[in-house]
Write a protein that holds these residues in place. Sequence first.
Motif, PDB file in Angstrom:
ATOM      1  N   MET A   1      42.766  28.697  38.253  1.00 33.54           N
ATOM      2  CA  MET A   1      43.499  29.260  37.142  1.00 33.54           C
ATOM      3  C   MET A   1      42.568  30.056  36.223  1.00 33.54           C
ATOM      4  N   GLN A   2      41.400  29.502  35.995  1.00 29.68           N
ATOM      5  CA  GLN A   2      40.440  30.180  35.119  1.00 29.68           C
ATOM      6  C   GLN A   2      40.016  31.523  35.720  1.00 29.68           C
ATOM      7  N   ASP A   3      39.899  31.570  37.048  1.00 32.01           N
ATOM      8  CA  ASP A   3      39.537  32.803  37.738  1.00 32.01           C
ATOM      9  C   ASP A   3      40.571  33.890  37.478  1.00 32.01           C
ATOM     10  N   LEU A   4      41.846  33.515  37.543  1.00 34.41           N
ATOM     11  CA  LEU A   4      42.919  34.482  37.278  1.00 34.41           C
ATOM     12  C   LEU A   4      42.885  34.961  35.829  1.00 34.41           C
ATOM     13  N   GLU A   5      42.634  34.048  34.914  1.00 32.95           N
ATOM     14  CA  GLU A   5      42.560  34.422  33.496  1.00 32.95           C
ATOM     15  C   GLU A   5      41.416  35.403  33.249  1.00 32.95           C
TER      16      GLU A   5
END
Length: 64
Positions: A1-5
Amino acid sequence: MQDLEEKIAHLIRAVDDLSDTVARQETVIALLNRRVQLLLEREAERESTMDGQSVVGDSRPPHW
């Protein structure tokens, strides 16, 4: 999720940078269009006052 953000944040920044660039270009293009218009008007005025006379420094060489 952090990668997408992180990817979204980078994309948002890229879009903002591109938007700023386009806005600057729009300003420059508007200025250049105005200058060209003024030059065209000046040349038309100069031609109308010449009454068919030619300016020696304004003629191109034959190879043009």
